[in-house]
Write an enzyme that holds these catalytic residues in place. Structure first.
Site, PDB file in Angstrom:
ATOM      1  N   GLU A  23      46.433  42.636  44.522  1.00  0.00           N
ATOM      2  CA  GLU A  23      45.518  43.629  43.963  1.00  0.00           C
ATOM      3  C   GLU A  23      46.200  44.480  42.896  1.00  0.00           C
ATOM      4  OE1 GLU A  23      42.952  44.360  42.885  1.00  0.00           O
ATOM      5  OE2 GLU A  23      41.620  45.438  44.241  1.00  0.00           O
ATOM      6  N   ARG A  67      45.710  40.754  53.987  1.00  0.00           N
ATOM      7  CA  ARG A  67      44.257  40.647  54.146  1.00  0.00           C
ATOM      8  C   ARG A  67      43.679  39.369  53.535  1.00  0.00           C
ATOM      9  NH1 ARG A  67      45.743  44.839  50.857  1.00  0.00           N
ATOM     10  NH2 ARG A  67      44.622  45.336  48.929  1.00  0.00           N
ATOM     11  N   HIS A  84      41.316  39.992  45.545  1.00  0.00           N
ATOM     12  CA  HIS A  84      40.949  41.398  45.702  1.00  0.00           C
ATOM     13  C   HIS A  84      39.954  41.814  44.625  1.00  0.00           C
ATOM     14  CE1 HIS A  84      44.496  41.725  48.396  1.00  0.00           C
ATOM     15  NE2 HIS A  84      44.956  40.787  47.582  1.00  0.00           N
ATOM     16  N   ARG A 114      40.743  57.743  34.031  1.00  0.00           N
ATOM     17  CA  ARG A 114      40.406  56.384  34.479  1.00  0.00           C
ATOM     18  C   ARG A 114      38.924  56.100  34.211  1.00  0.00           C
ATOM     19  NH1 ARG A 114      39.958  52.768  39.471  1.00  0.00           N
ATOM     20  NH2 ARG A 114      41.168  50.978  38.736  1.00  0.00           N
ATOM     21  N   ASN A 124      39.736  49.465  53.805  1.00  0.00           N
ATOM     22  CA  ASN A 124      38.362  49.539  53.278  1.00  0.00           C
ATOM     23  C   ASN A 124      37.523  50.481  54.151  1.00  0.00           C
ATOM     24  OD1 ASN A 124      38.211  45.968  52.458  1.00  0.00           O
ATOM     25  ND2 ASN A 124      38.872  47.705  51.212  1.00  0.00           N
ATOM     26  N   ARG A 144      36.423  37.871  47.870  1.00  0.00           N
ATOM     27  CA  ARG A 144      37.368  38.929  48.238  1.00  0.00           C
ATOM     28  C   ARG A 144      37.798  38.660  49.668  1.00  0.00           C
ATOM     29  NH1 ARG A 144      34.749  44.659  47.209  1.00  0.00           N
ATOM     30  NH2 ARG A 144      36.847  45.300  47.885  1.00  0.00           N
ATOM     31  N   HIS A 145      38.885  39.300  50.092  1.00  0.00           N
ATOM     32  CA  HIS A 145      39.294  39.219  51.499  1.00  0.00           C
ATOM     33  C   HIS A 145      38.184  39.847  52.356  1.00  0.00           C
ATOM     34  CE1 HIS A 145      39.942  43.498  51.091  1.00  0.00           C
ATOM     35  NE2 HIS A 145      40.547  43.228  49.948  1.00  0.00           N
ATOM     36  N   VAL A 194      41.164  42.046  40.864  1.00  0.00           N
ATOM     37  CA  VAL A 194      41.623  40.727  40.392  1.00  0.00           C
ATOM     38  C   VAL A 194      40.431  39.785  40.239  1.00  0.00           C
ATOM     39  CG1 VAL A 194      43.040  38.727  41.005  1.00  0.00           C
ATOM     40  CG2 VAL A 194      43.893  41.032  41.416  1.00  0.00           C
TER      41      VAL A 194
HETATM   42  O1  F6P Z   1      39.034  49.470  47.549  1.00  0.00           O
HETATM   43  C1  F6P Z   1      39.459  48.159  47.517  1.00  0.00           C
HETATM   44  C2  F6P Z   1      40.314  47.858  46.296  1.00  0.00           C
HETATM   45  O2  F6P Z   1      40.676  46.496  46.326  1.00  0.00           O
HETATM   46  C3  F6P Z   1      41.576  48.749  46.144  1.00  0.00           C
HETATM   47  O3  F6P Z   1      42.701  48.287  46.848  1.00  0.00           O
HETATM   48  C4  F6P Z   1      41.796  48.752  44.626  1.00  0.00           C
HETATM   49  O4  F6P Z   1      42.616  49.813  44.159  1.00  0.00           O
HETATM   50  C5  F6P Z   1      40.376  48.876  44.147  1.00  0.00           C
HETATM   51  O5  F6P Z   1      39.571  48.130  45.063  1.00  0.00           O
HETATM   52  C6  F6P Z   1      40.151  48.348  42.756  1.00  0.00           C
HETATM   53  O6  F6P Z   1      38.850  48.695  42.355  1.00  0.00           O
HETATM   54  P1  F6P Z   1      38.626  49.898  41.275  1.00  0.00           P
HETATM   55  O7  F6P Z   1      39.358  49.412  40.072  1.00  0.00           O
HETATM   56  O8  F6P Z   1      37.113  49.957  41.085  1.00  0.00           O
HETATM   57  O9  F6P Z   1      39.189  51.184  41.794  1.00  0.00           O
END
Ligand code: F6P
Ligand code: ATP
Length: 426
Positions: free
Chosen positions: A296, A276, A361, A321, A232, A225-226, A364
């Protein structure tokens, strides 16, 4: 199990592997299953060797001699059992691509399978691996065959010799595919030449395209990850913020961390278009490429909010979700499924390339990791992928080895457990 909604046509395909022993048929079959499963296409491999071992666990080469009637009988029985289970799976579990992993080296054996498929309205597609590279075959035998359950506890030299004799017995009757009316793809010496014939459906052409991109040279893939970002630190999701001070420190230490693992191997670094990841890769002394597809997961109208804010403003969305994180699509944004779809060209290119490092990210990275490690859709969106950690993936004949290398630089955790919205943990 996660949803299996993607099916472009209403077809069921039986992929029938063809080829002498130690030609990579099982590896190819398992890769097709992993790839299709990742794309939500229900696929399963039926390995005739596993059925044969139920009756004959440690056969010698003579067992595979066509002039051995008892061997022939038991081998046919094993094939029948595998095919029976495959058709049952097509019927009861709405299977889409079933793979019959066996040698299927004679025309008569292939005709028999063909008839069974036609009776069931299942499309037969043959995938032959043809290889005359003696060094590679010997290497395959030493790499995977001497440790096969067939030779458990045996001296590897003797096992290799017996396996060579097994191949000789198959060679006596082997007929490569040449039937013009069949749907087939023939991979010659690991895809240095590919012959395709009568590929009809979209799904078949996808499988062919995937097979054309595979190689078996040793290589590794590094994922990171970055570094920790300003968003964050405050628990905000999405955005295009800069790295935090600790994130910048990770970027500075990354070249050394990577060098320790990569050594002198040539490497190409892929980043997303977001600041990032590019700031994280800034000091890496390798060729760099930027991919929009590595950006991301797009949180749409929730971009820039914290999980707490999302829960307060859009409680139904927040609950939806958690209910199905893989399928949930942010209003105006993306779902994990959407990300997988846009990552498909990345996976295809990764298969073609050798040593690659990807700086991307959280979401991803989870999707890419899920492809290599066969992680289900239920689990992949919930995987913990900490910041400031380098992940090394090394594809091997039967699976991918993983090593996690942690940088000694603290970072917040952006991990959110199901049902939780509290601000990110320190
Ligand atoms: O918090 C960091 C991040 O890369 C956000 O930009 C992104 O929305 C999230 O993580 C994705 O993770 P999750 O699907 O668990 O919310
Ligand atoms: P068997 O008939 O005994 O089950 P198999 O054909 O299924 O043998 P695998 O067990 O898959 O062979 O052999 C794996 C080995 O083949 C691995 O070492 C892998 O690197 C190598 N391999 C993979 N693809 C190919 C290919 N297209 N041609 C030759 N070897 C390959």
């Amino acid at each position: 199990m996660g949803g299996y909604s993607f099916q472009p046509e209403n077809v069921q395909i039986c992929v029938i592997m063809v080829g002498l022993p130690a030609r990579g048929k099982s590896l190819i079959a398992q890769k097709i299953v992993r790839y299709l499963t990742w794309l939500s296409i229900r696929a399963k491999c039926f390995n005739v060797g596993n059925y044969r071992r139920l009756e004959t666990a440690h056969p010698t080469a003579e067992f595979f001699d066509v002039n051995n009637p008892e061997g022939e009988r038991l081998r046919k029985m094993a094939a029948e059992s595998a095919i029976r289970d495959m058709f049952r799976w097509f019927d009861l579990e709405q299977g889409v691509v079933g793979i019959l992993d066996a040698t299927n080296t004679t025309k008569s054996r292939r005709n028999w399978i063909l008839e069974l498929c036609r009776k069931r309205n299942v499309e037969p597609m043959f995938v032959e691996s043809w290889c005359d590279d003696e060094d590679l075959i010997m290497q395959n035998i030493m790499d995977v065959k001497t440790t096969s359950p067939d030779y458990i506890g045996q001296d590897p030299e003797r096992a290799a010799l017996d396996f060579r004799n097994r191949i000789r017995n198959y060679e006596k009757v082997y007929e490569t595919i040449s039937e013009r009316d069949l749907t087939y793809v023939k991979l010659i010496n690991v895809g240095s030449q590919v012959i395709i014939n009568r590929i009809q459906s979209y799904l078949e052409s996808r499988i062919v395209y995937y097979l054309m991109n595979l190689h078996i040279k040793p290589r590794c893939i590094w994922l990171s990850r970055h570094g920790e970002s300003a968003f964050n630190l405050t628990g905000k999701i999405g955005g295009d913020s800069d790295l935090s001070a600790r994130g910048r420190e990770y970027a500075r230490q990354l070249p050394q961390l990577v060098k320790m693992s990569v050594g002198d191997r040539p490497l190409t670094v892929w980043t997303s278009t977001l600041k990032r990841t590019q700031q994280t890769a800034k000091y890496l002394p390798y060729r760099q490429l930027t991919w929009k597809a590595l950006d991301e997961l797009d949180a749409g109208q929730c971009d820039g909010l914290t999980y707490e804010e999302i829960e307060n403003r859009y409680p139904d969305d927040f609950a939806a979700r958690d209910e199905n994180k893989y399928e949930y699509r942010y209003p105006g944004g993306e779902s994990y499924r959407d990300v997988v779809v846009r990552l498909e060209p990345i996976i295809m290119e990764l298969e073609r390339q050798e040593n690659i490092m990807i700086v991307t990210h959280q979401a991803v990275l989870r999707c890419i990791y899920a492809y290599f490690m066969n992680v289900s859709q239920d689990q992949s969106p919930w995987m913990e992928v900490p910041l400031h950690t380098l992940i090394k993936l090394e594809p091997k004949a039967y699976g991918t080895e993983v090593i996690r290398i942690k940088a000694d630089i603290p970072a917040v955790s952006t991990y959110r457990e199901k049902g939780q919205s509290a601000k990110i943990k320190k």
